[in-house]
Design an enzyme around this catalytic site. Structure first.
Site, mmCIF file in Angstrom:
data_model
loop_
_atom_site.group_PDB
_atom_site.id
_atom_site.type_symbol
_atom_site.label_atom_id
_atom_site.label_comp_id
_atom_site.label_asym_id
_atom_site.label_seq_id
_atom_site.Cartn_x
_atom_site.Cartn_y
_atom_site.Cartn_z
ATOM 1 N N GLU A 1 20.893 -4.231 64.326
ATOM 2 C CA GLU A 1 19.992 -4.257 63.172
ATOM 3 C C GLU A 1 18.578 -3.891 63.577
ATOM 4 O O GLU A 1 17.857 -3.209 62.833
ATOM 5 C CB GLU A 1 20.022 -5.650 62.529
ATOM 6 N N ASP B 1 21.867 -8.785 67.576
ATOM 7 C CA ASP B 1 20.928 -8.189 68.528
ATOM 8 C C ASP B 1 19.533 -8.777 68.375
ATOM 9 O O ASP B 1 19.179 -9.346 67.340
ATOM 10 C CB ASP B 1 20.875 -6.676 68.364
#
Length: 415
Positions: free
Chosen positions: A179, A84
């Site tokens: 994350e 991400d």
């Protein structure tokens, strides 16, 4: 060892063009479909390399093993990066700009000429003169945080499969999701990962080993007021928004704020305010390298809540603290080999490793807290979470070389 620079570059460019911007936590995991899309691409590439156990879990976690090529047993180590990108800046329609043989001058970004990479504002650019750098066009982030790390790990796998003369034990690859919103490790099974040590590839520049991160809590402050039509509000309305503003005003602004702190100084960071007259809520980040200090920050918030209720009779202020992650330094003490071998790998390549700290957290913070020692390594990314983000290909190549050497160092350790 031989590193294919152009393949690494095109690998990175391929990954950053997939929009993996993290979304709101809670509705789905991962929080955005692009993370699953990138994971599927990586899975296909890992399988094409011959990694037969490669798989993508229902949560988007991608796992694979580069099998040992040495005759003896050695500890299994893992390499991790996250799929991400930051929710703070758009990651859609990324148009990477490749600047070869960078000449050291300011760079005007073509998609938005108001965005300029200025050398006097980003002195790291001076170290990139003569190298290949990749920027955005100025309208989005680049996504080098952490697709530089993803590309480095993928190129390592390709390199090791092509060059069997490079010795290594079993190497576990683990790509995580979400994350950036604090949930990268939620669905990783450490028993399945089955590693003695892990390294996150999520650091800036080159030749840095992050050995400390912030410890982190999240405070959710809810202010309850009383709503009534403003025409008859005298002595009856209690405006939760005004009370929330008063609460914020009780927090330190000349210290303990991100805009006033650096190095090892912690902070309180109110970053979201929403609501109305009847109820308003704030989200506040609590950060410090000294974990017990977070308790002091929480108490400061509770005192601000009490003061707010005194100033706004009838209002209530509720402060809830949610632990997020802890300073990895506390856990790295348990197995110092993780850092020591990273230093040794730098030395064998003729480099000097710098021990550094992170004013933030990584998946390694949580991995280490859960018992898997996980320092963070450089990947050539710079100025993350911004349209002014850039990456250095030469530093990414250095990262691949380092991982190959690190694998060799661990291969010399008897299991």
């Amino acid at each position: 060892m031989r590193i294919n620079h152009e393949r690494l570059l095109h690998r990175f460019l391929r990954y950053v063009r997939i929009d993996t911007r993290a979304g709101e936590v809670g509705a789905t995991y991962p929080s955005s479909p692009g993370q699953l899309e990138l994971g599927r691409l990586l899975l296909a590439e890992l399988q094409a390399l011959g990694l037969s156990d490669a798989r993508q879990s229902e949560y988007g976690i991608v796992l694979a093993t580069v099998p040992s090529n040495i005759p003896h047993s050695a500890p299994t180590i893992a390499f991790n990066s996250h799929l991400d990108t930051s929710p703070e800046t758009s990651g859609a329609n990324v148009q990477p700009q490749v600047v070869r043989n960078y000449d050291g001058r300011d760079l005007v970004l073509p998609g938005d000429p108001r965005r300029v990479l200025r050398v006097d504002e980003q002195p790291e650019l001076k170290t990139a003169v003569g190298k290949t750098i990749i920027t955005t066009d100025g309208t989005t982030l680049l996504g080098a945080d952490d697709k530089a790390g993803v590309a480095v790990i993928m190129e390592l796998a390709a390199t090791l499969m092509e060059q069997p003369e490079l010795p290594h034990g079993d190497l576990r690859i683990c790509f995580t999701c979400d994350e950036e919103v604090g949930h990268g490790v939620d669905y990783v099974d450490l028993g399945e990962l089955n590693a003695t040590a892990c390294y996150t590839l999520d650091g800036s520049g080159a030749n840095e080993i992050d050995v400390e991160t912030f410890s982190a809590d999240l405070a959710t402050v809810t202010v309850h007021g009383v709503n009534i039509h403003p025409s008859i509000g005298k002595d009856r309305m209690i405006n939760a928004l005004r009370a929330a503003a008063y609460f914020c005003g009780r927090l330190p602004s000349d210290a303990l704020a991100p805009e006033k702190t650096a190095a090892r100084e912690g902070f309180l960071h109110p970053y979201q305010l929403e609501g109305g007259v009847a109820e308003a809520s704030l989200k506040i980040l609590l950060r410090d390298f000294d974990t017990p200090q977070l308790g002091e920050y929480a108490e400061l918030l509770r005192r601000a809540g009490s003061a707010t209720m005194t100033a706004f009779p009838g209002a209530t202020v509720d402060v809830q603290i949610t632990p997020q992650y802890r300073n990895m330094a506390d856990g790295l003490i348990a197995d110092p080999r993780a850092v020591r071998y990273a230093v040794l790998a730098h030395e064998r390549l003729g480099r000097i490793a710098e021990h550094t700290i992170v004013r933030g957290g990584t998946d390694g913070s949580r991995f280490t807290e859960l018992g898997l020692p996980t320092p963070n390594l450089s990947t050539g990314q710079h100025n993350p979470h911004s349209p002014l983000e850039w990456a250095c290909l030469d530093e990414m190549v250095q990262a691949v070389e380092l991982l190959a050497m690190l694998a060799q160092v661990w291969a010399e350790e008897p299991n």
